[in-house]
Scaffold this motif. Sequence first.
Motif, PDB file in Angstrom:
ATOM      1  N   ASN A 134       0.828  -1.216   0.000  1.00 19.76           N
ATOM      2  CA  ASN A 134       0.000   0.000   0.000  1.00 19.76           C
ATOM      3  C   ASN A 134       0.864   1.269   0.000  1.00 19.76           C
ATOM      4  OD1 ASN A 134      -2.361  -1.604   0.112  1.00 19.76           O
ATOM      5  ND2 ASN A 134      -2.158  -1.765   2.334  1.00 19.76           N
ATOM      6  N   PHE A 135       1.943   1.226  -0.773  1.00 18.53           N
ATOM      7  CA  PHE A 135       2.849   2.360  -0.933  1.00 18.53           C
ATOM      8  C   PHE A 135       3.438   2.823   0.403  1.00 18.53           C
ATOM      9  CE2 PHE A 135       0.446   2.125  -4.773  1.00 18.53           C
ATOM     10  CZ  PHE A 135       1.329   2.511  -5.776  1.00 18.53           C
ATOM     11  N   ALA A 136       3.789   1.840   1.241  1.00 20.49           N
ATOM     12  CA  ALA A 136       4.432   2.152   2.517  1.00 20.49           C
ATOM     13  C   ALA A 136       5.361   1.011   2.915  1.00 20.49           C
ATOM     14  CB  ALA A 136       3.384   2.383   3.607  1.00 20.49           C
ATOM     15  N   LYS A 149       4.970  -6.313  -1.866  1.00 23.09           N
ATOM     16  CA  LYS A 149       3.646  -6.929  -1.955  1.00 23.09           C
ATOM     17  C   LYS A 149       2.654  -6.043  -2.688  1.00 23.09           C
ATOM     18  CE  LYS A 149       4.203 -10.074   1.875  1.00 23.09           C
ATOM     19  NZ  LYS A 149       3.690 -10.590   3.151  1.00 23.09           N
ATOM     20  N   ASP A 150       3.150  -4.993  -3.317  1.00 21.52           N
ATOM     21  CA  ASP A 150       2.273  -4.153  -4.132  1.00 21.52           C
ATOM     22  C   ASP A 150       2.239  -4.655  -5.574  1.00 21.52           C
ATOM     23  OD1 ASP A 150       1.028  -2.320  -2.492  1.00 21.52           O
ATOM     24  OD2 ASP A 150       2.674  -0.877  -2.581  1.00 21.52           O
ATOM     25  N   ALA A 151       1.364  -4.064  -6.367  1.00 20.98           N
ATOM     26  CA  ALA A 151       1.218  -4.470  -7.763  1.00 20.98           C
ATOM     27  C   ALA A 151       2.065  -3.613  -8.695  1.00 20.98           C
ATOM     28  CB  ALA A 151      -0.255  -4.406  -8.168  1.00 20.98           C
ATOM     29  N   THR A 152       3.022  -2.888  -8.106  1.00 20.78           N
ATOM     30  CA  THR A 152       3.927  -2.063  -8.887  1.00 20.78           C
ATOM     31  C   THR A 152       5.328  -2.140  -8.279  1.00 20.78           C
ATOM     32  OG1 THR A 152       4.287   0.177  -9.757  1.00 20.78           O
ATOM     33  CG2 THR A 152       3.422   0.022  -7.523  1.00 20.78           C
ATOM     34  N   ALA A 153       6.336  -1.808  -9.049  1.00 18.75           N
ATOM     35  CA  ALA A 153       7.710  -1.886  -8.548  1.00 18.75           C
ATOM     36  C   ALA A 153       7.997  -0.763  -7.561  1.00 18.75           C
ATOM     37  CB  ALA A 153       8.693  -1.826  -9.716  1.00 18.75           C
ATOM     38  N   HIS A 154       8.892  -1.018  -6.618  1.00 14.86           N
ATOM     39  CA  HIS A 154       9.368  -0.017  -5.669  1.00 14.86           C
ATOM     40  C   HIS A 154      10.890  -0.129  -5.571  1.00 14.86           C
ATOM     41  CE1 HIS A 154       5.402   1.129  -4.165  1.00 14.86           C
ATOM     42  NE2 HIS A 154       5.099  -0.144  -3.963  1.00 14.86           N
ATOM     43  N   GLY A 158      17.590  -0.690  -6.513  1.00 15.99           N
ATOM     44  CA  GLY A 158      17.069  -0.662  -7.872  1.00 15.99           C
ATOM     45  C   GLY A 158      15.615  -1.102  -7.833  1.00 15.99           C
ATOM     46  N   ASN A 159      15.001  -1.309  -8.986  1.00 14.89           N
ATOM     47  CA  ASN A 159      13.588  -1.677  -9.008  1.00 14.89           C
ATOM     48  C   ASN A 159      13.371  -3.064  -8.407  1.00 14.89           C
ATOM     49  OD1 ASN A 159      13.289   0.714 -10.302  1.00 14.89           O
ATOM     50  ND2 ASN A 159      12.158  -0.107 -12.059  1.00 14.89           N
ATOM     51  N   ILE A 160      12.493  -3.141  -7.400  1.00 15.15           N
ATOM     52  CA  ILE A 160      12.079  -4.429  -6.844  1.00 15.15           C
ATOM     53  C   ILE A 160      10.743  -4.775  -7.499  1.00 15.15           C
ATOM     54  CG2 ILE A 160      11.557  -5.733  -4.749  1.00 15.15           C
ATOM     55  CD1 ILE A 160      13.026  -3.489  -3.169  1.00 15.15           C
ATOM     56  N   THR A 168      12.542   5.660  -4.758  1.00 13.92           N
ATOM     57  CA  THR A 168      12.846   6.703  -5.750  1.00 13.92           C
ATOM     58  C   THR A 168      11.752   6.832  -6.807  1.00 13.92           C
ATOM     59  OG1 THR A 168      14.120   5.101  -7.038  1.00 13.92           O
ATOM     60  CG2 THR A 168      15.352   6.480  -5.492  1.00 13.92           C
ATOM     61  N   ILE A 169      10.911   5.806  -6.933  1.00  8.13           N
ATOM     62  CA  ILE A 169       9.850   5.859  -7.948  1.00  8.13           C
ATOM     63  C   ILE A 169       8.680   6.703  -7.460  1.00  8.13           C
ATOM     64  CG2 ILE A 169       8.230   4.479  -9.324  1.00  8.13           C
ATOM     65  CD1 ILE A 169      10.190   2.097  -8.931  1.00  8.13           C
ATOM     66  N   HIS A 170       8.353   6.573  -6.156  1.00 12.02           N
ATOM     67  CA  HIS A 170       7.169   7.241  -5.607  1.00 12.02           C
ATOM     68  C   HIS A 170       7.590   8.212  -4.511  1.00 12.02           C
ATOM     69  CE1 HIS A 170       5.875   3.126  -6.983  1.00 12.02           C
ATOM     70  NE2 HIS A 170       5.094   3.898  -7.710  1.00 12.02           N
ATOM     71  N   SER A 171       7.694   9.477  -4.871  1.00 12.46           N
ATOM     72  CA  SER A 171       8.167  10.475  -3.904  1.00 12.46           C
ATOM     73  C   SER A 171       7.156  10.708  -2.782  1.00 12.46           C
ATOM     74  CB  SER A 171       8.466  11.799  -4.622  1.00 12.46           C
ATOM     75  OG  SER A 171       7.305  12.241  -5.309  1.00 12.46           O
ATOM     76  N   MET A 172       5.876  10.316  -3.003  1.00 12.97           N
ATOM     77  CA  MET A 172       4.871  10.521  -1.956  1.00 12.97           C
ATOM     78  C   MET A 172       4.930   9.444  -0.884  1.00 12.97           C
ATOM     79  SD  MET A 172       3.667   8.578  -4.462  1.00 12.97           S
ATOM     80  CE  MET A 172       2.516   7.302  -4.925  1.00 12.97           C
ATOM     81  N   MET A 173       5.695   8.376  -1.121  1.00 19.01           N
ATOM     82  CA  MET A 173       5.807   7.324  -0.095  1.00 19.01           C
ATOM     83  C   MET A 173       6.608   7.858   1.093  1.00 19.01           C
ATOM     84  SD  MET A 173       6.420   3.866  -2.341  1.00 19.01           S
ATOM     85  CE  MET A 173       6.846   2.840  -0.935  1.00 19.01           C
ATOM     86  N   PRO A 174       6.135   7.587   2.322  1.00 19.19           N
ATOM     87  CA  PRO A 174       6.873   8.072   3.483  1.00 19.19           C
ATOM     88  C   PRO A 174       8.244   7.398   3.617  1.00 19.19           C
ATOM     89  CG  PRO A 174       4.871   6.891   4.147  1.00 19.19           C
ATOM     90  CD  PRO A 174       4.902   6.885   2.664  1.00 19.19           C
ATOM     91  N   ASN A 175       9.219   8.167   4.072  1.00 26.96           N
ATOM     92  CA  ASN A 175      10.536   7.612   4.358  1.00 26.96           C
ATOM     93  C   ASN A 175      10.428   6.567   5.470  1.00 26.96           C
ATOM     94  OD1 ASN A 175      11.543   9.466   2.564  1.00 26.96           O
ATOM     95  ND2 ASN A 175      12.526  10.761   4.099  1.00 26.96           N
TER      96      ASN A 175
END
Length: 124
Positions: free
Chosen positions: A49-51, A70-75, A87-89, A110-117
Amino acid sequence: MKTKITSLALVLISGFFLLTSCGSKSNNSTNPTSNGTTPLMAATATIQNFAFSPSVIHVLPGGTVTWTNKDATAHTVTDLGGNFDSGNIAVDATYKMTFPTAGTFTYHCTIHSMMPNATVVVGN
Ligand SMILES: [Cu+2]
């Protein structure tokens, strides 16, 4: 009679070594793993969930953290200090990083800047 006793002793001794060697082998292969809340030699974390979860991961010096996407996109798992970059997971893939020395490492995607550190704390 003497031969019988000797061979019995040999069977017992070899059986003992077989048992002890099996025992030490399984101890070595199963590092204690935590969910990141207790510092152990290995910790697992998820990206969902982008976290990053948990957002603070504790591991002992020399320990390893394994992230699973566990998301449907790379992180990515990218240290802000430049010490590591996955790199891309890909979806359902894992990234493993070993932390040899104590310290605090803040990382982001690095792909999603809105994801919390999130943070890896290496120490006792
Ligand atoms: Cu991401």
